[in-house]
Design a protein around this motif. Structure first.
Motif, PDB file in Angstrom:
ATOM      1  N   ASP A  59       0.824  -1.194   0.000  1.00 17.68           N
ATOM      2  CA  ASP A  59       0.000   0.000   0.000  1.00 17.68           C
ATOM      3  C   ASP A  59       0.862   1.249   0.000  1.00 17.68           C
ATOM      4  N   GLY A  60       1.895   1.254   0.860  1.00 15.31           N
ATOM      5  CA  GLY A  60       2.799   2.385   0.915  1.00 15.31           C
ATOM      6  C   GLY A  60       2.063   3.689   1.038  1.00 15.31           C
ATOM      7  N   ALA A  73       2.540  -5.270  -5.466  1.00 13.97           N
ATOM      8  CA  ALA A  73       2.967  -5.012  -4.097  1.00 13.97           C
ATOM      9  C   ALA A  73       4.437  -5.367  -3.931  1.00 13.97           C
ATOM     10  N   PRO A  74       5.122  -4.736  -2.972  1.00 11.38           N
ATOM     11  CA  PRO A  74       6.514  -5.104  -2.712  1.00 11.38           C
ATOM     12  C   PRO A  74       6.635  -6.414  -1.947  1.00 11.38           C
ATOM     13  N   ILE A  76       6.711 -13.634  -1.192  1.00  9.92           N
ATOM     14  CA  ILE A  76       7.311 -13.011  -2.378  1.00  9.92           C
ATOM     15  C   ILE A  76       7.683 -11.586  -2.027  1.00  9.92           C
ATOM     16  N   ILE A  77       8.979 -11.279  -2.087  1.00  9.82           N
ATOM     17  CA  ILE A  77       9.480  -9.943  -1.767  1.00  9.82           C
ATOM     18  C   ILE A  77      10.137  -9.370  -3.012  1.00  9.82           C
ATOM     19  N   ALA A  78       9.662  -8.222  -3.460  1.00 10.46           N
ATOM     20  CA  ALA A  78      10.253  -7.543  -4.618  1.00 10.46           C
ATOM     21  C   ALA A  78      11.374  -6.645  -4.129  1.00 10.46           C
ATOM     22  N   THR A  79      12.589  -6.950  -4.532  1.00  9.30           N
ATOM     23  CA  THR A  79      13.737  -6.109  -4.183  1.00  9.30           C
ATOM     24  C   THR A  79      13.894  -4.961  -5.167  1.00  9.30           C
ATOM     25  N   ALA A 113       2.379  -8.368  -8.864  1.00  6.85           N
ATOM     26  CA  ALA A 113       1.163  -9.001  -8.362  1.00  6.85           C
ATOM     27  C   ALA A 113       1.355 -10.503  -8.507  1.00  6.85           C
ATOM     28  N   ALA A 114       0.910 -11.271  -7.510  1.00  3.70           N
ATOM     29  CA  ALA A 114       1.203 -12.699  -7.504  1.00  3.70           C
ATOM     30  C   ALA A 114      -0.064 -13.517  -7.301  1.00  3.70           C
TER      31      ALA A 114
END
Length: 425
Positions: free
Chosen positions: A48-49, A128-129, A200-203, A208-209
């Motif tokens: 969301d950030g 999302a991150p 799942i972490i986006a670096t 979207a997963a």
């Protein structure tokens, strides 16, 4: 499939449902616990950030090869639903619903032509991150990662099984191309027949997963969810086999209190009232007996952030629903048929205004209770605006099982989950 036995509530002016404190038949619901004022929800990064819901585009899954009649249904409010043909094949460019002044909601609709029914529904969702996707059997599932952005995304995946974190190969620094998607099989990474939660972490960037899970008949998209201390799973169908999945990727055990919600209020689900999820692990428990007579919802309150979802099989058809954060306004979009469930997991009555394909109705939902209203007969939407936090979901039963989550539309969101008074258990 069997039709859910939940009684549908007609759209009549202002209907008051019983509060959770009203006694119900012990043989049906058991002891109904009361609620205390909620504590603030704690969560890890969920994507969301600083973005409001109205500022985010939504990524939609594409239909697998061999599908027919795939389309994306979307709406930007309680008005007309737009139908857009969807790409077929996981290598195809995904469909993205652009951001707007009023956040769109929608999903991928696949019509199974020989059976003339809804085969499955994959909800569109924001990138999302960080998120968690949960499956009951990794041998029959694969992750699908969609990057709606204009630059490549990099992601790391951690798998959490029944006995803790799993050792996996090739799950670090996975590139998901800009405006593209990537499939990651789970069958080679996790033991068959055992539940797993994929964190799942986006670096770099956001994705979207989903998990594309194969059932005895057809398949279903299971969307990723956030890690939070308060979640509500808004639609658990009646008459099938439903399994609650809880994933705790943290370093400490999580103590989780689970409540079921039905038309008469909240109650403790059979065999799942209080659970302990060990560090780094995924726990599963059967909640079917609590929804033998009517569709309903589950709320999860934990002392450490967890992910939660329910995997349901009715007949031979599979569908899944991910835990949601309650919100004061939102939108349900679906292909038609079935019934929508609105759940108030708080400790106070909540007035709500519904707009069903342009027609307004008002209800007051009792503490801990669920109200059911018919979904539009054809592709349509239900918008809601409430004076307190609610969650919404739909059970579609037009020839096959499909579960549709409500999607928030950018208004106030609840950060306060319900909390039970343990002295009353």
């Amino acid at each position: 499939m069997s039709t859910p036995a939940h009684p549908q509530t007609p759209l009549t002016p202002r209907r008051v449902l019983p509060a959770a404190g009203i006694a119900v038949a012990a043989g049906l619901f058991g002891l109904v616990p009361l609620l205390l004022p909620a504590q603030p929800d704690r969560e890890v990064a969920s994507g969301d950030g600083a973005q409001s819901a109205a500022a985010r585009a939504l990524a939609c899954p594409s239909a697998p090869r061999g599908s027919s009649g795939a389309s994306v249904l979307s709406a930007a409010g309680a008005g007309a639903v737009t139908t857009t043909p969807a790409a077929v094949g996981e290598a195809s460019q995904p469909v993205v619903l652009p951001a707007g002044k009023e956040q769109a909601a929608g999903g991928l609709w696949l019509r199974d032509v020989p059976r003339v029914g809804v085969s499955w529904w994959g909800a569109c969702q924001p990138a999302a991150p960080e998120q968690v996707v949960q499956v009951t059997d990794p041998a029959r599932a694969r992750l699908v990662l969609v990057n709606p952005g204009t630059v490549d995304a990099l992601v790391d995946i951690t798998l959490h099984g029944e006995k803790g974190e799993l050792s996996a190969v090739g799950t670090s620094s996975i590139t998901v191309p800009a405006r593209g998607q990537r499939a990651v099989p789970l069958s080679v990474q996790a033991p068959a027949g055992k539940p797993v939660g994929a964190r799942i972490i986006a670096t770099q960037g956001r994705v979207a997963a989903w998990a594309l899970a194969d059932g005895p008949e057809g398949a279903d998209h299971i969307p990723g969810g956030a890690l939070r201390t308060g979640l509500v799973i808004p639609a658990v169908p009646a008459g099938g086999r439903s399994t609650l999945l809880l994933t705790n990727p943290g370093a400490e055990a999580a103590t989780v209190t689970v409540r079921a919600h039905g038309s008469r209020g909240g109650f403790e689900p059979t065999g799942a009232g209080r659970l302990v999820v060990e560090p780094g692990s995924t726990l599963r428990t059967d909640v079917s007996r609590s929804f033998a007579g009517e569709s309903g919802a589950l709320s999860v309150v934990s002392d450490h952030p967890v992910a939660a979802s329910v995997d349901s099989v009715v007949g031979k058809d599979l569908a899944a629903m991910t835990g949601q954060r309650p919100t004061t306004s939102g939108l349900l979009v679906g292909p038609g048929g079935g019934h929508a469930l609105f759940t108030n997991a708080s400790d106070a009555n909540v007035p709500v205004r519904l707009v069903v394909d342009g027609k307004q109705a008002e209800h007051t939902i009792g503490a801990g209770a669920v109200v059911s209203v018919p979904m539009p007969a054809t592709a349509g939407s239900i918008a809601w605006s409430a004076q307190g936090p609610l969650v919404a979901g739909a059970v579609l039963d037009d020839g096959a099982l499909a579960l549709v989550p409500g999607q928030e539309t950018g208004a106030t969101r609840s950060t306060q989950p319900p909390r039970q008074d343990q002295s009353l258990r």
